[in-house]
Enzyme design. Structure first.
Site, PDB file in Angstrom:
ATOM      1  CE  LYS A 108      31.974  40.355 -12.531  1.00  0.00           C
ATOM      2  NZ  LYS A 108      30.312  41.173 -12.492  1.00  0.00           N
ATOM      3  CE1 TYR A 167      34.344  42.914 -12.288  1.00  0.00           C
ATOM      4  CE2 TYR A 167      36.154  42.187 -13.908  1.00  0.00           C
ATOM      5  CZ  TYR A 167      34.758  42.473 -13.765  1.00  0.00           C
ATOM      6  OH  TYR A 167      34.102  42.446 -14.706  1.00  0.00           O
ATOM      7  CB  SER A 194      33.843  38.783 -17.796  1.00  0.00           C
ATOM      8  OG  SER A 194      34.912  39.898 -17.801  1.00  0.00           O
TER       9      SER A 194
HETATM   10  P1  NAD Z   1      28.354  49.765 -13.229  1.00  0.00           P
HETATM   11  O1  NAD Z   1      29.708  49.911 -12.153  1.00  0.00           O
HETATM   12  O2  NAD Z   1      27.776  51.225 -13.924  1.00  0.00           O
HETATM   13  O3  NAD Z   1      27.313  49.021 -12.576  1.00  0.00           O
HETATM   14  C1  NAD Z   1      27.463  48.035 -11.247  1.00  0.00           C
HETATM   15  C2  NAD Z   1      25.853  48.742 -10.676  1.00  0.00           C
HETATM   16  O4  NAD Z   1      25.853  48.047  -9.258  1.00  0.00           O
HETATM   17  C3  NAD Z   1      26.204  49.929 -10.053  1.00  0.00           C
HETATM   18  O5  NAD Z   1      24.523  50.584 -10.661  1.00  0.00           O
HETATM   19  C4  NAD Z   1      26.225  49.993  -8.499  1.00  0.00           C
HETATM   20  O6  NAD Z   1      25.734  50.724  -7.905  1.00  0.00           O
HETATM   21  C5  NAD Z   1      25.745  48.950  -8.151  1.00  0.00           C
HETATM   22  N1  NAD Z   1      26.612  47.977  -7.580  1.00  0.00           N
HETATM   23  C6  NAD Z   1      27.579  47.685  -7.120  1.00  0.00           C
HETATM   24  N2  NAD Z   1      27.785  46.952  -6.096  1.00  0.00           N
HETATM   25  C7  NAD Z   1      26.552  46.693  -5.512  1.00  0.00           C
HETATM   26  C8  NAD Z   1      26.005  45.645  -4.503  1.00  0.00           C
HETATM   27  N3  NAD Z   1      27.155  45.652  -3.410  1.00  0.00           N
HETATM   28  N4  NAD Z   1      24.646  46.258  -4.179  1.00  0.00           N
HETATM   29  C9  NAD Z   1      23.463  47.332  -5.226  1.00  0.00           C
HETATM   30  N5  NAD Z   1      24.278  47.536  -5.994  1.00  0.00           N
HETATM   31  C10 NAD Z   1      26.235  47.497  -6.194  1.00  0.00           C
HETATM   32  O7  NAD Z   1      29.440  48.639 -14.221  1.00  0.00           O
HETATM   33  P2  NAD Z   1      28.300  47.895 -15.849  1.00  0.00           P
HETATM   34  O8  NAD Z   1      29.533  48.609 -16.667  1.00  0.00           O
HETATM   35  O9  NAD Z   1      27.375  48.222 -15.585  1.00  0.00           O
HETATM   36  O10 NAD Z   1      28.791  46.259 -15.527  1.00  0.00           O
HETATM   37  C11 NAD Z   1      27.301  45.879 -15.043  1.00  0.00           C
HETATM   38  C12 NAD Z   1      28.137  44.600 -14.861  1.00  0.00           C
HETATM   39  O11 NAD Z   1      28.727  44.125 -15.880  1.00  0.00           O
HETATM   40  C13 NAD Z   1      28.801  44.452 -13.986  1.00  0.00           C
HETATM   41  O12 NAD Z   1      29.140  43.111 -13.170  1.00  0.00           O
HETATM   42  C14 NAD Z   1      30.373  44.344 -14.272  1.00  0.00           C
HETATM   43  O13 NAD Z   1      31.293  43.669 -13.487  1.00  0.00           O
HETATM   44  C15 NAD Z   1      30.078  42.765 -15.449  1.00  0.00           C
HETATM   45  N6  NAD Z   1      30.808  43.248 -16.465  1.00  0.00           N
HETATM   46  C16 NAD Z   1      31.122  45.107 -17.138  1.00  0.00           C
HETATM   47  C17 NAD Z   1      31.783  45.332 -18.502  1.00  0.00           C
HETATM   48  C18 NAD Z   1      32.352  46.605 -18.735  1.00  0.00           C
HETATM   49  O14 NAD Z   1      33.973  46.471 -19.059  1.00  0.00           O
HETATM   50  N7  NAD Z   1      31.355  47.325 -18.092  1.00  0.00           N
HETATM   51  C19 NAD Z   1      32.421  43.829 -18.861  1.00  0.00           C
HETATM   52  C20 NAD Z   1      32.479  42.254 -18.366  1.00  0.00           C
HETATM   53  C21 NAD Z   1      31.199  42.242 -17.305  1.00  0.00           C
HETATM   54  C1  WQD Z   2      40.926  48.685 -24.014  1.00  0.00           C
HETATM   55  C2  WQD Z   2      42.417  49.105 -24.204  1.00  0.00           C
HETATM   56  C3  WQD Z   2      44.170  48.806 -23.123  1.00  0.00           C
HETATM   57  C4  WQD Z   2      42.323  53.142 -21.273  1.00  0.00           C
HETATM   58  C5  WQD Z   2      38.273  45.689 -18.824  1.00  0.00           C
HETATM   59  C6  WQD Z   2      38.108  45.082 -18.350  1.00  0.00           C
HETATM   60  C7  WQD Z   2      37.749  43.816 -18.796  1.00  0.00           C
HETATM   61  C8  WQD Z   2      36.335  44.618 -18.648  1.00  0.00           C
HETATM   62  C9  WQD Z   2      36.167  45.058 -19.671  1.00  0.00           C
HETATM   63  C10 WQD Z   2      35.078  43.888 -17.278  1.00  0.00           C
HETATM   64  C11 WQD Z   2      43.172  47.768 -24.251  1.00  0.00           C
HETATM   65  C12 WQD Z   2      43.945  50.477 -24.202  1.00  0.00           C
HETATM   66  C13 WQD Z   2      42.726  51.347 -22.032  1.00  0.00           C
HETATM   67  C14 WQD Z   2      43.806  53.601 -21.669  1.00  0.00           C
HETATM   68  C15 WQD Z   2      44.637  52.955 -23.860  1.00  0.00           C
HETATM   69  N1  WQD Z   2      35.803  44.257 -17.817  1.00  0.00           N
HETATM   70  N2  WQD Z   2      43.899  51.802 -23.256  1.00  0.00           N
HETATM   71  N3  WQD Z   2      44.793  53.684 -22.750  1.00  0.00           N
HETATM   72  O1  WQD Z   2      41.233  46.576 -20.151  1.00  0.00           O
HETATM   73  O2  WQD Z   2      40.086  45.066 -22.464  1.00  0.00           O
HETATM   74  O3  WQD Z   2      39.025  45.573 -20.693  1.00  0.00           O
HETATM   75  O4  WQD Z   2      36.863  46.015 -19.225  1.00  0.00           O
HETATM   76  O5  WQD Z   2      34.815  42.794 -17.334  1.00  0.00           O
HETATM   77  O6  WQD Z   2      37.604  42.713 -17.212  1.00  0.00           O
HETATM   78  O7  WQD Z   2      39.517  44.553 -18.119  1.00  0.00           O
HETATM   79  O8  WQD Z   2      39.753  47.717 -21.667  1.00  0.00           O
HETATM   80  O9  WQD Z   2      38.674  49.589 -21.969  1.00  0.00           O
HETATM   81  O10 WQD Z   2      40.250  49.134 -20.114  1.00  0.00           O
HETATM   82  O11 WQD Z   2      40.635  48.669 -22.885  1.00  0.00           O
HETATM   83  O12 WQD Z   2      45.757  52.815 -24.570  1.00  0.00           O
HETATM   84  O13 WQD Z   2      43.224  55.258 -20.808  1.00  0.00           O
HETATM   85  O14 WQD Z   2      42.995  49.737 -24.777  1.00  0.00           O
HETATM   86  O15 WQD Z   2      45.549  48.675 -23.239  1.00  0.00           O
HETATM   87  O16 WQD Z   2      44.293  47.263 -24.949  1.00  0.00           O
HETATM   88  P1  WQD Z   2      40.237  45.747 -20.917  1.00  0.00           P
HETATM   89  P2  WQD Z   2      39.955  48.845 -21.362  1.00  0.00           P
END
Ligand code: NAD
Ligand code: WQD
Length: 345
Positions: A155, A151, A126
């Site tokens: 990572k 979190y 991330s």
């Molecule tokens: P998500 O929660 O939709 O998907 C994660 C999946 O992993 C889920 O289906 C959950 O049931 C499964 N899971 C969680 N813990 C588990 C475990 N211990 N064993 C087996 N399954 C498990 O999340 P996502 O948005 O699809 O994110 C996927 C990956 O990408 C995550 O590692 C997240 O940290 C990373 N990531 C997401 C974002 C984002 O904004 N969505 C941004 C950066 C990184």
């Molecule tokens: C985006 C913008 C909020 C909700 C998060 C994690 C990051 C990554 C992605 C996993 C920000 C604003 C949000 C609302 C708002 N995940 N906002 N009202 O915080 O950039 O990133 O998800 O790795 O680690 O921190 O994403 O979608 O929560 O927010 O004004 O109800 O929207 O302040 O500026 P963020 P977000």
């Protein structure tokens, strides 16, 4: 027969979209997911889109016996590791759960990967690993760390573990994919993001306001040092992100060591820009009010995505309009996500 990839967390938001991209690129997929934050319906929908079956194991990545079964029953060529917990706020309340799932889970998985001689691993990292002090745009050569919640720290820790593991095992090659802000859904409207309870993230919240499930959006702060005072983020379409995983798998063939790639568009977009873009794409107006800043939010960050372009040949192709159109399509087709309506959802 295509190469077989184990996808941990494949029923989740990014995982399910990546399954589609993998199957369309000719890979066979095997999924392990505990369904702690997802639904098996997502996997059925993936199969509807691609017409190809997904082999599913329901369970936790910390379950060594289950991993053994999966690696024994399937000849796994590569692993894409999505499984983990991802809610930033919750991670401060439940740090042990986050380190357990994200760090211990990755360690147990890595042991199995090594034991069964798998050579390629793609890890969901991330932009958060750059921490709060990094200058923008974020470039992969910046120092990582200074994360401000469990979190983000989880990572960062897994990145360090994977770097050391690849150093010690020259057979292993690892891609650390640092995602920025994935949004949108598959254009079919069959799969998308299905948050539990009140959404933390911006786009799912806006989409729920648009269908009348939430009254109004709270814009967290309009006094940041940005052009319109609201935070800037690098939003990218989840299908572009999914393609990035296919590119990373292709690139890892024959490589050794660990490499990090930013996956983003290279552009910062404000919260108010997103509201306007969503309104334009959906034709629905989004009531909002300005609320206090949310603790821990950084004013602005976006990717320098040139390394992914140069090495992987990957660029984000889909623009803001497509991200909004596809979010809206998913939300209107599935107002209650994969589940049924409850007061909370
Ligand atoms: P998500 O929660 O939709 O998907 C994660 C999946 O992993 C889920 O289906 C959950 O049931 C499964 N899971 C969680 N813990 C588990 C475990 N211990 N064993 C087996 N399954 C498990 O999340 P996502 O948005 O699809 O994110 C996927 C990956 O990408 C995550 O590692 C997240 O940290 C990373 N990531 C997401 C974002 C984002 O904004 N969505 C941004 C950066 C990184
Ligand atoms: C985006 C913008 C909020 C909700 C998060 C994690 C990051 C990554 C992605 C996993 C920000 C604003 C949000 C609302 C708002 N995940 N906002 N009202 O915080 O950039 O990133 O998800 O790795 O680690 O921190 O994403 O979608 O929560 O927010 O004004 O109800 O929207 O302040 O500026 P963020 P977000």
């Amino acid at each position: 027969m295509g190469r077989r990839v184990l996808v941990t967390g494949g029923a989740g938001y990014i995982g399910s979209h990546t399954l589609v991209a993998l199957q369309e690129a000719g890979f066979e997929v095997v999924v392990i997911d505990s369904l702690c934050n997802s639904s098996e319906i997502a996997l059925q929908r993936v199969q509807m889109i691609t017409g190809t079956s997904v082999r599913f194991y329901h369970g936790d990545i910390r379950d060594r016996a289950l991993l053994e079964q999966i690696f024994t029953e399937n000849s796994i060529h590569a692993v894409i590791h999505f499984a983990g917990l991802k809610a930033v706020g919750e991670s401060s309340q439940k740090p042990i759960d986050y380190y357990q799932s994200n760090v211990t889970g990755s360690l147990v998985l890595l042991e199995a990967i090594q034991a069964y001689g798998v050579k390629q691993l793609v890890f969901s990292s991330s932009a958060t690993v750059y921490g709060s002090e990094a200058p923008v745009p974020y470039v992969e050569t910046l120092q990582t760390g200074s994360t401000s919640n469990p979190y983000g720290t989880s990572k960062w820790m897994v990145e360090q573990v994977l770097k050391d593991a690849a150093l010690a095992n020259p057979e292993l090659s690892v891609a650390l994919l640092r995602y920025f802000n994935p949004v949108g859904a598959h254009p079919s409207g069959l799969i998308g993001e299905d948050p539990q309870g009140i959404p933390n993230n911006l786009l799912p919240y806006i989409a729920q306001v648009a269908v009348g499930k939430r009254k109004e959006l709270s814009v967290f702060g309009d006094d940041y040092p940005t052009p319109d005072g609201t935070c800037l983020r690098d939003y990218l379409h989840v299908m572009d992100l999914a393609e990035g995983h296919v590119c990373a798998l292709e690139w890892l063939e024959g490589k050794t060591g660990t490499i990090a790639f930013n996956l983003g568009t290279g552009k910062g977009t404000s919260v108010l820009d997103i509201v306007r873009a969503f309104e334009q794409a959906s034709g629905v107006s989004i009531p909002y009010r300005v609320a206090p800043r949310r603790a821990g939010d950084l004013p602005a960050f976006w990717a320098d995505a040139s390394k992914a372009k140069q090495d992987l040949g990957w660029v984000a192709r889909l623009g803001l309009d497509q991200m909004m159109v596809d979010t809206w399509h998913w939300q209107t087709n599935n107002p209650h996500g994969y589940g049924i309506a409850t007061n909370d959802r």
